[in-house]
Design a protein around this motif. Structure first.
Motif, PDB file in Angstrom:
ATOM      1  N   ARG A  32     -10.577   3.788  -7.455  1.00 42.06           N
ATOM      2  CA  ARG A  32      -9.598   4.338  -6.250  1.00 42.06           C
ATOM      3  C   ARG A  32     -10.433   5.261  -5.481  1.00 42.06           C
ATOM      4  O   ARG A  32     -11.361   6.044  -5.659  1.00 42.06           O
ATOM      5  N   ASN A  33      -9.606   5.295  -4.225  1.00 43.66           N
ATOM      6  CA  ASN A  33     -10.530   6.046  -3.219  1.00 43.66           C
ATOM      7  C   ASN A  33     -11.865   6.178  -2.855  1.00 43.66           C
ATOM      8  O   ASN A  33     -12.522   7.222  -2.689  1.00 43.66           O
TER       9      ASN A  33
ATOM     10  N   ILE B 168      -7.413   2.599   4.085  1.00 44.99           N
ATOM     11  CA  ILE B 168      -6.806   3.943   4.121  1.00 44.99           C
ATOM     12  C   ILE B 168      -7.098   4.319   2.749  1.00 44.99           C
ATOM     13  O   ILE B 168      -6.375   3.969   1.722  1.00 44.99           O
ATOM     14  N   ARG B 169      -7.809   5.331   2.501  1.00 39.94           N
ATOM     15  CA  ARG B 169      -8.304   5.812   0.960  1.00 39.94           C
ATOM     16  C   ARG B 169      -8.382   4.576  -0.033  1.00 39.94           C
ATOM     17  O   ARG B 169      -7.649   4.517  -0.925  1.00 39.94           O
TER      18      ARG B 169
ATOM     19  N   GLY C 111       0.663  -1.331  -0.016  1.00 37.57           N
ATOM     20  CA  GLY C 111       0.185  -0.032   0.089  1.00 37.57           C
ATOM     21  C   GLY C 111       0.751   1.301   0.009  1.00 37.57           C
ATOM     22  O   GLY C 111       2.083   1.181   0.434  1.00 37.57           O
ATOM     23  N   GLY C 112       0.043   2.288  -0.436  1.00 38.53           N
ATOM     24  CA  GLY C 112       1.083   3.508  -0.693  1.00 38.53           C
ATOM     25  C   GLY C 112       0.038   4.565  -1.415  1.00 38.53           C
ATOM     26  O   GLY C 112      -1.003   4.772  -1.105  1.00 38.53           O
ATOM     27  N   GLU C 113       0.802   5.028  -2.488  1.00 36.21           N
ATOM     28  CA  GLU C 113       0.109   5.754  -3.349  1.00 36.21           C
ATOM     29  C   GLU C 113       0.281   5.122  -4.891  1.00 36.21           C
ATOM     30  O   GLU C 113       1.438   5.101  -5.267  1.00 36.21           O
ATOM     31  N   SER C 114      -0.638   4.971  -5.399  1.00 39.74           N
ATOM     32  CA  SER C 114      -0.312   4.105  -6.733  1.00 39.74           C
ATOM     33  C   SER C 114       0.276   4.823  -7.584  1.00 39.74           C
ATOM     34  O   SER C 114       1.130   4.490  -8.663  1.00 39.74           O
ATOM     35  N   THR C 115      -0.013   6.220  -7.765  1.00 41.79           N
ATOM     36  CA  THR C 115       0.450   6.969  -8.836  1.00 41.79           C
ATOM     37  C   THR C 115       1.994   7.305  -8.793  1.00 41.79           C
ATOM     38  O   THR C 115       2.728   7.214  -9.430  1.00 41.79           O
TER      39      THR C 115
ATOM     40  N   HIS D  84      -5.194  -3.238   4.275  1.00 41.15           N
ATOM     41  CA  HIS D  84      -3.434  -3.298   4.547  1.00 41.15           C
ATOM     42  C   HIS D  84      -3.101  -4.292   5.504  1.00 41.15           C
ATOM     43  O   HIS D  84      -2.985  -4.042   6.743  1.00 41.15           O
TER      44      HIS D  84
ATOM     45  N   CYS E 114      -4.050  -2.655  -1.387  1.00 43.44           N
ATOM     46  CA  CYS E 114      -4.418  -1.252  -1.518  1.00 43.44           C
ATOM     47  C   CYS E 114      -3.962  -0.647  -2.680  1.00 43.44           C
ATOM     48  O   CYS E 114      -4.471  -1.034  -4.061  1.00 43.44           O
ATOM     49  N   ALA E 115      -2.686   0.326  -2.528  1.00 41.30           N
ATOM     50  CA  ALA E 115      -2.156   0.826  -3.975  1.00 41.30           C
ATOM     51  C   ALA E 115      -1.797  -0.174  -4.806  1.00 41.30           C
ATOM     52  O   ALA E 115      -1.891  -0.377  -6.143  1.00 41.30           O
TER      53      ALA E 115
ATOM     54  N   ILE F  46      -4.587  -1.509  -6.795  1.00 40.18           N
ATOM     55  CA  ILE F  46      -4.824  -0.715  -8.034  1.00 40.18           C
ATOM     56  C   ILE F  46      -3.957  -0.822  -9.089  1.00 40.18           C
ATOM     57  O   ILE F  46      -4.438  -1.211 -10.341  1.00 40.18           O
TER      58      ILE F  46
END
Ligand SMILES: NC(=O)CC[C@H](N)C(=O)O
Length: 275
Positions: free
Chosen positions: A123-124, A159-160, A59-63, A246, A93-94, A97
């Motif tokens: 997403r989100n 988380i988001r 997990g983190g931020e996929s972008t 997560h 998570c990310a 995605i």
């Protein structure tokens, strides 16, 4: 004693947490007289990826993960690992995605995906950071009857978090998800689809867990309802597994242990083919 190298993509996000929980899971497996020699490695380069038998995308931020992966020339090696070599891969998570064939609510201009699971994620889906939540979730796949398997719920940390909003028709190489769903952003798959084996191509997307619809959440987007009740929060297709939540942010190693057993079976099968 066979060595199994489990990589964790370490470009951004909760990779250290996965490594910690993996080591805990290795110890639990060894206590059950598992005879494999497990190692966990942080993966940042194509060479490190190539040395792995299986991979976790955290997990983190996929972008951000996609951007760094593209700059490090990791996107194509990742696509090849997941979709051509078909090594076991789990995204949280990310990570989920990135492993979806399509995603919506992406940043303007879209984002690169790795792909591998014929689903579209939203997403989100549950809103912003402040709308993050924890919930007890029922994970039927953990109830294996094997030692250590138990029925108590798993604490899901969202988380988001994304949900799987649509199971896509299987990508056949003739019609792509992009043609089918022009409104979505689809990872441009440069991987030659026809190199998949017929059996892998026909593997269906399995819904592994759902979460009852969260009616108290404001502003949920209109979604395409699948037949199953609730939001789809875990899916698997052939070698690829994804969860919206997560497990790496808990101290509960049950999903890691379950997945490592799957990895062990897949690695044994692959190695026997190479003999
Ligand atoms: N906790 C997470 O991994 C959040 C994922 C985030 N919504 C994304 O798009 O990447």
């Amino acid at each position: 004693m066979a060595q199994i190298n489990v990589g964790v993509l370490a470009l951004q996000g909760a990779f250290s947490e996965h490594i910690m929980l993996l080591r805990h899971a290795f110890a639990m497996l060894q206590a059950e007289r598992d005879d494999s020699s497990w190692i966990a490695t942080e993966v940042r380069t194509p060479e490190q990826l190539n040395a792995c038998d299986a991979l976790i995308i955290p997990g983190g931020e996929s972008t951000a993960i996609a951007l760094v992966a593209s700059r490090c020339e990791m996107l194509e090696p990742l696509r090849s690992f997941v979709k051509i070599e078909r090594r076991p891969t789990w995204g949280t998570c990310a990570g989920l995605i990135l492993l979806a064939e399509a995603a919506n609510r992406t940043k303007k201009g879209g984002q690169d995906l790795i792909g591998g699971i014929d689903v579209r994620v939203n997403r989100n889906y549950y809103g912003r950071q402040v709308e993050s939540f924890e919930a007890d979730i029922d994970l039927p796949f953990l109830k294996t009857g094997q030692p250590g398997s138990e029925t108590r719920p798993f604490r899901g940390v969202f988380i988001r978090a994304p949900v799987v909003e649509k199971i896509l028709p299987q990508v056949s190489g003739i019609q792509t998800a992009e043609q089918e769903h022009p409104e979505t952003i689809v990872a441009p798959s440069k991987a030659p689809r026809d190199s998949f084996s017929a059996s892998k191509l026909s593997a269906p997307v399995e819904v592994m867990a759902t979460l009852p619809g969260r009616t108290n959440v404001n502003d949920l987007p209109q979604r395409v309802k699948e037949e199953s009740d609730g939001d789809i929060i875990a899916v698997r297709q052939a070698n690829v597994f994804g969860t919206s939540f997560h497990p790496e942010l808990t101290v509960d190693p049950r999903i890691h242990i379950w997945w490592l057993r799957e990895v062990k079976d897949a690695v044994a099968e692959n190695r026997s083919h190479r003999i």
